[in-house]
Scaffold this motif. Structure first.
Motif, mmCIF file in Angstrom:
data_model
loop_
_atom_site.group_PDB
_atom_site.id
_atom_site.type_symbol
_atom_site.label_atom_id
_atom_site.label_comp_id
_atom_site.label_asym_id
_atom_site.label_seq_id
_atom_site.Cartn_x
_atom_site.Cartn_y
_atom_site.Cartn_z
ATOM 1 N N ASP A 10 -12.548 -35.703 -119.325
ATOM 2 C CA ASP A 10 -13.553 -35.499 -118.276
ATOM 3 C C ASP A 10 -13.600 -36.696 -117.329
ATOM 4 O O ASP A 10 -13.764 -36.533 -116.116
ATOM 5 C CB ASP A 10 -14.926 -35.283 -118.908
ATOM 6 N N LEU A 11 -13.472 -37.895 -117.883
ATOM 7 C CA LEU A 11 -13.479 -39.090 -117.041
ATOM 8 C C LEU A 11 -12.319 -39.064 -116.063
ATOM 9 O O LEU A 11 -12.482 -39.370 -114.870
ATOM 10 C CB LEU A 11 -13.415 -40.347 -117.915
ATOM 11 N N ALA A 12 -11.131 -38.707 -116.541
ATOM 12 C CA ALA A 12 -9.968 -38.631 -115.652
ATOM 13 C C ALA A 12 -10.167 -37.560 -114.583
ATOM 14 O O ALA A 12 -9.816 -37.764 -113.414
ATOM 15 C CB ALA A 12 -8.711 -38.349 -116.468
ATOM 16 N N GLU A 13 -10.732 -36.419 -114.968
ATOM 17 C CA GLU A 13 -10.992 -35.355 -113.994
ATOM 18 C C GLU A 13 -11.972 -35.826 -112.927
ATOM 19 O O GLU A 13 -11.775 -35.590 -111.724
ATOM 20 C CB GLU A 13 -11.553 -34.118 -114.699
ATOM 21 N N LEU A 14 -13.048 -36.483 -113.344
ATOM 22 C CA LEU A 14 -14.034 -36.972 -112.386
ATOM 23 C C LEU A 14 -13.413 -37.999 -111.453
ATOM 24 O O LEU A 14 -13.634 -37.958 -110.231
ATOM 25 C CB LEU A 14 -15.225 -37.587 -113.123
ATOM 26 N N ALA A 15 -12.627 -38.914 -112.018
ATOM 27 C CA ALA A 15 -12.009 -39.950 -111.192
ATOM 28 C C ALA A 15 -11.035 -39.344 -110.192
ATOM 29 O O ALA A 15 -11.002 -39.751 -109.019
ATOM 30 C CB ALA A 15 -11.301 -40.965 -112.085
ATOM 31 N N GLY A 16 -10.242 -38.374 -110.633
ATOM 32 C CA GLY A 16 -9.303 -37.732 -109.714
ATOM 33 C C GLY A 16 -10.012 -37.030 -108.580
ATOM 34 O O GLY A 16 -9.601 -37.121 -107.413
ATOM 35 N N TRP A 17 -11.093 -36.319 -108.893
ATOM 36 C CA TRP A 17 -11.862 -35.631 -107.846
ATOM 37 C C TRP A 17 -12.562 -36.632 -106.933
ATOM 38 O O TRP A 17 -12.512 -36.512 -105.699
ATOM 39 C CB TRP A 17 -12.902 -34.711 -108.494
ATOM 40 N N ALA A 18 -13.228 -37.637 -107.537
ATOM 41 C CA ALA A 18 -14.004 -38.588 -106.745
ATOM 42 C C ALA A 18 -13.121 -39.393 -105.806
ATOM 43 O O ALA A 18 -13.512 -39.709 -104.680
ATOM 44 C CB ALA A 18 -14.780 -39.522 -107.669
ATOM 45 N N GLY A 19 -11.916 -39.723 -106.248
ATOM 46 C CA GLY A 19 -11.020 -40.486 -105.388
ATOM 47 C C GLY A 19 -10.430 -39.658 -104.275
ATOM 48 O O GLY A 19 -10.450 -40.061 -103.104
ATOM 49 N N ARG A 20 -9.938 -38.484 -104.605
ATOM 50 C CA ARG A 20 -9.224 -37.671 -103.614
ATOM 51 C C ARG A 20 -10.155 -36.896 -102.686
ATOM 52 O O ARG A 20 -9.888 -36.771 -101.493
ATOM 53 C CB ARG A 20 -8.282 -36.702 -104.319
ATOM 54 N N VAL A 21 -11.235 -36.360 -103.223
ATOM 55 C CA VAL A 21 -12.115 -35.495 -102.428
ATOM 56 C C VAL A 21 -13.288 -36.262 -101.845
ATOM 57 O O VAL A 21 -13.624 -36.092 -100.669
ATOM 58 C CB VAL A 21 -12.626 -34.311 -103.288
#
Length: 709
Positions: A175-186
Motif C-alpha cells: 500500500d505504501l508503494a501504491e500511495l507513493a507511486g500515485w502521489a508522485g506521478r499524479v
C-alpha cells in the motif's frame, strides 16, 4: 542521600552530565530531588549513596579527567581547518597514530593532526612524551546534513491506517508503494512520511504503539505484502495459502465495511502462518546471494535480533523473566540454545531481510515516480524495556531508569514513556557504534528521517523506576558527537533529517540543529507570538528550515480543530481539566482567530466574530466559501505562504476524518493506533477510494505550484 544537597554531590553530578536543576521557563528554576540525582549516577556506575561515597567518586572522576589524554570520542567537522580542541590540548611532542575506517594508518606529531582525513569514524592512538597512551574514536563529519532538493510538499500517514482492497486488515508496504507511486506521478508530491515501522514486541496482545518498539534497528514483518515475496509464487501448499487469503479478506472487510478496529495481532497471526509456508521455498542462487550479503552487512546485530524472537516464542517476550543463562546474549547457554533453534533463528532472519527489501522497493517506487525525497521514515525515541534491543544491547542501556518528560503547561504530572535510555558514557566509549548502526540501517530505505523528540540528542529526562515523572532529572549527552554521527550517516545516504522539536526546548538547541542542517517541525496551531500577545504568527515570520504541517498523529485532524469536535471527544472521554463550556469557548476563539488571519490574507472568505462559527461539534457557518472544506484548503494555502522547505499534508484531512490516531493520556478509553482512515461520518476509506476522493484532490490542488516533474 539524606540531608541537604552538598556541593560535592552537585559537582559530581555535573561531571557526569546529570542535572541538579533545570529551567522550564527563562524566569523559573526547578531543583530536582537528590534521590533522582543519586539514582541517575548509580545507573551510570557511580556510587553517591553516602557523603563518603560522593567524595571518593568525585576524587576519582576529577583525577581521571585530569590525567586522561583524550576523551573516548573526538569530533572534527570537515569544514573546520583547525584541529578539535581535544587534540590541540595534547602535550607537546605527543605522537598520534590514526587508523582510518579503510584500515590506512598514518603518524602525526604536528598540527593540523586531522589534515587530509576522509569522512568516517577513525581510531586514534595518542602517546605522550611521558609514556601515557590513550585511544579514541575520531568522527570526521560533514559540516551540514543534506538539504532538501528544492521545496516540496508531501503526505503524512500512519501506514497501518492506510488499507487497500489488497491488504490483510492493515496497511502494508505494498500500500505504501501504491500511495507513493500515485502521489508522485499524479499529485506531484515530493515525499510520503510514515510512522515508525520498527519491530514490535512479540506476543498477543502486543503494544500497538509504534513509538514503543522491541527494536528500532530492524523493521516489523507485519508490514510485509506477503504476495509480493518472490517465493510466494512457488509455495507448494496452495490450499493453505488460499484459506489464509480468505481469512485475510474477512479481516479486511471487517475494517473497511463493518467499522471494526484494526487488529494488528490478528493480521500478524495470518501473515506469520502464510510466511511459514512461503519461507519453506528454497531461495534461488541470486536471491541466496542477496540474503547472504544482508546477513553479512548486519552481522551480530541481526543474529541477536533473530535469536531474541526465536527465544520469545518459547519463553515469552519479556527477556527479564527468561531462565538466568538466556538473559545474557553472550552466555554459553544462549549460544547453545541459538544453535538448537537454528531453524527459528533463520526464519526471523529471513523476515528481517524480506521486510528490508520491500521497504527499499517502496523508496525506489517513490523516486521513480518523481519524488525528490521519497519515503520519510520515523525514528522512535527509544525501545521497550523487555524487547530485542534492550536484550542485545544491555551494556549501553541505563538499568533502572525510564525516559519521559518533566511537568509542563500541558501535563502537570509529567510523563513516563517507559523507555530505557542509552548511557551517554557507554555510547562515547564505543564511538557511538549502536547509534551509527541504527542510522545506517534506517538510511538504507529512507529518503529522509524524522527523529522523534530530537532534543534527546542533547538531554533526556531520566526517571528512576518506581518514582513519578516529577521526581526525575535531565541527563546530558554529547550532542556534538551525536550530531556528527547523524551528519556522517545522513551524508553517506544523501538523506534529509527532520527533527521533531515541539514543546519545551532547551535554549540553543534549535539554533544548533539549524546550523547543522537538521530541519525542525512547525505545527500551525502552535505557531504564535509567544513573547508578545499570543496572536497567530504570520506566514512570513515562520522559519524556513522546517517541515510545516497543520497537525500530527497526536493532534486532532484539521476539520476537528476547526469545528471543535476535538473538545467534544475529550469531553465524552472525561479528559477535560476545565469545565466543558470553557474548553468550547477557547476552541471557538482559537479557530476564529486563525480563520480571521486566513481571511485577512485573502486565503478564505472572512468570517464574523467567534460566536458566528456555530455550535462546537457542528458544521461552521458563515458567508459563502467558508465551509469546512474551503477552510481546510485555506489552512494549507497559509502553509504554502510560509518559507518552509517542506510542507506536510495529513492524509486523513483529505477525506474529512475527525479522529486523532492517538489521543495522549488515554489507553483503554480510546482506540489509539487502531483506526483506519475514515471520512467525516467515520466510514473507513480504502486506498482505492482515497486517491479518487474529490475532497483530497481539491486539497492537493492547493500545491499545484510545488508539483514535481
Amino acid at each position: 542521600m539524606p540531608g541537604a544537597r552538598t556541593d560535592e554531590l552537585a559537582r559530581l553530578a555535573e561531571l557526569h552530565g546529570v542535572a541538579v536543576s533545570y529551567r522550564p521557563a527563562p524566569d523559573r528554576t526547578v531543583t530536582v530531588p537528590d534521590s533522582a540525582v543519586v539514582a541517575a549516577l548509580h545507573a551510570l556506575g557511580v556510587d553517591a549513596t553516602t557523603p563518603e561515597a560522593v567524595r571518593a567518586a568525585l576524587a576519582d572522576r576529577e583525577r581521571a579527567l585530569r590525567e586522561r589524554l583524550l576523551p573516548p570520542t573526538v569530533v572534527h567537522w570537515a569544514g573546520d581547518p583547525h584541529d578539535p580542541a581535544a587534540l590541540t590540548a595534547l602535550p607537546p611532542g605527543t605522537r598520534v597514530r590514526v587508523e582510518t575506517e579503510e584500515g590506512e594508518e598514518s603518524y602525526r606529531v604536528s598540527a593540523p593532526l586531522v589534515a587530509g582525513l576522509p569522512l568516517g569514524v577513525h581510531r586514534v592512538t595518542a602517546t605522550a612524551p611521558d609514556g601515557r597512551t590513550a585511544h579514541a574514536r575520531l568522527v570526521v563529519a560533514p559540516d551540514r546534513l543534506p538539504a532538501p532538493p528544492g521545496r516540496s510538499y508531501g503526505l503524512l500517514v500512519q501506514l497501518y491506517s492506510l488499507l487497500s482492497r489488497r491488504s490483510w486488515g492493515m496497511g502494508d508496504l505494498g500500500d505504501l508503494a501504491e500511495l507513493a507511486g500515485w502521489a508522485g506521478r499524479v499529485a506531484g508530491a515530493g515525499f510520503v512520511q510514515v510512522n515508525p515501522l520498527h519491530s514490535a514486541v512479540p506476543g498477543a496482545p502486543t503494544d500497538p504503539s509504534p513509538y514503543r518498539p522491541s527494536s528500532r534497528r530492524f523493521p516489523d514483518p507485519v508490514h510485509l505484502r506477503v504476495e509480493d515475496v518472490p517465493e510466494y509464487a512457488y509455495a507448494e501448499d496452495r490450499e493453505r495459502l488460499a484459506g489464509l487469503l480468505e481469512r485475510a479478506a474477512r479481516l479486511r472487510a471487517a475494517v473497511l465495511d463493518k467499522g471494526a478496529l484494526i487488529d494488528r495481532d490478528a493480521v500478524w497471526e495470518l501473515k506469520r502462518e502464510a510466511l511459514e509456508t512461503v519461507l519453506a521455498v528454497p531461495l534461488g542462487p541470486g536471491r541466496r546471494a542477496a540474503y547472504d550479503a544482508f546477513r553479512a552487512a548486519h552481522g551480530q546485530a541481526l543474529d541477536d535480533h533473530a535469536t531474541y524472537y526465536a527465544l520469545a516464542e518459547i519463553h515469552g517476550p519479556d527477556w527479564t523473566t527468561w531462565p538466568d543463562g538466556l538473559r545474557d546474549p553472550r552466555s554459553a547457554a544462549t549460544a547453545r540454545v541459538r544453535a538448537e533453534l537454528a531453524d527459528r533463528v533463520a526464519f526471523h532472519t529471513r523476515l528481517a531481510w524480506l521486510t528490508d527489501g520491500q521497504l527499499r522497493a517502496a523508496q525506489r517506487t517513490a523516486r521513480e515516480a518523481g519524488m525528490p525525497v521519497g519515503i520519510v521514515h520515523d525514528l522512535a525515541v527509544g525501545v521497550h524495556p523487555a524487547g530485542a534491543d534492550s536484550w542485545a544491547q544491555q551494556d549501553v542501556f541505563a538499568a533502572g531508569m525510564s525516559v519521559g518528560a518533566p511537568p509542563d503547561a500541558f501535563n502537570a504530572r509529567g510523563q513516563d514513556w517507559g523507555l530505557p535510555p542509552w548511557r551517554p558514557d557507554r555510547l562515547a566509549a564505543c564511538g557511538y557504534a549502536p547509534f551509527r548502526e541504527l542510522l545506517r540501517a534506517l538510511f538504507r530505505y529512507a529518503g529522509a528521517l524524522r527523529i522523534d523528540h530530537v532534543m534527546g540528542l542533547f538531554r533526556l529526562w531520566w526517571i528512576p523506576q518506581g518514582s513519578p515523572p516529577t521526581e526525575g532529572t535531565y541527563v546530558h549527552y554529547d550532542a556534538e558527537a551525536m550530531l556528527a554521527v547523524l551528519a556522517l550517516e545522513a551524508g553517506r545516504a544523501g538523506s534529509v533529517v527532520i527533527g521533531e522539536d515541539l514543546g519545551t526546548v532547551e535554549p540553543g538547541v534549535r539554533e544548533t540543529l539549524q546550523r547543522r542542517g537538521v530541519l525542525g517541525t512547525s505545527v500551525l496551531w502552535f505557531e504564535r507570538e509567544w513573547t508578545g500577545d499570543g496572536r497567530p504568527l504570520p506566514p512570513e515570520r515562520w522559519r524556513a528550515d522546517c517541515l510545516a504541517t497543520a497537525t500530527t498523529h497526536d493532534l486532532p485532524p484539521t476539520a476537528a480543530r476547526l469545528t471543535g469536535d476535538h473538545v467534544e471527544l475529550r469531553d465524552r472521554l472525561g479528559l477535560l481539566t476545565r469545565p466543558a463550556a470553557e474548553e468550547r469557548a477557547e476552541a471557538v476563539a482559537d479557530a476564529a482567530e486563525w480563520l480571521a488571519l486566513l481571511g485577512g490574507l485573502g486565503l478564505v472568505d472572512s468570517v464574523g466574530p467567534a460566536d458566528s462559527l456555530g455550535p462546537v461539534g457542528g458544521t461552521t457557518t458563515g458567508p459563502p466559501g467558508t465551509d469546512e472544506e474551503a477552510q481546510v484548503r485555506a489552512v494549507h494555502r497559509f502553509l504554502l505562504r510560509t518559507p518552509a522547505r517542506l510542507i506536510g499534508v495529513w492524509l486523513p484531512d483529505g477525506v474529512g476524518d475527525r479522529r486523532p490516531q492517538n489521543l495522549p493520556g488515554t489507553w483503554a478509553e480510546y482506540p489509539n493506533w487502531r483506526l483506519p482512515i475514515a471520512d467525516r461520518e467515520g466510514r473507513a476509506v480504502p486506498l482505492e477510494e482515497l486517491t479518487a476522493a474529490p475532497r483530497l484532490c481539491a486539497l492537493l490542488e492547493v500545491f499545484a505550484q510545488l508539483r514535481q516533474g
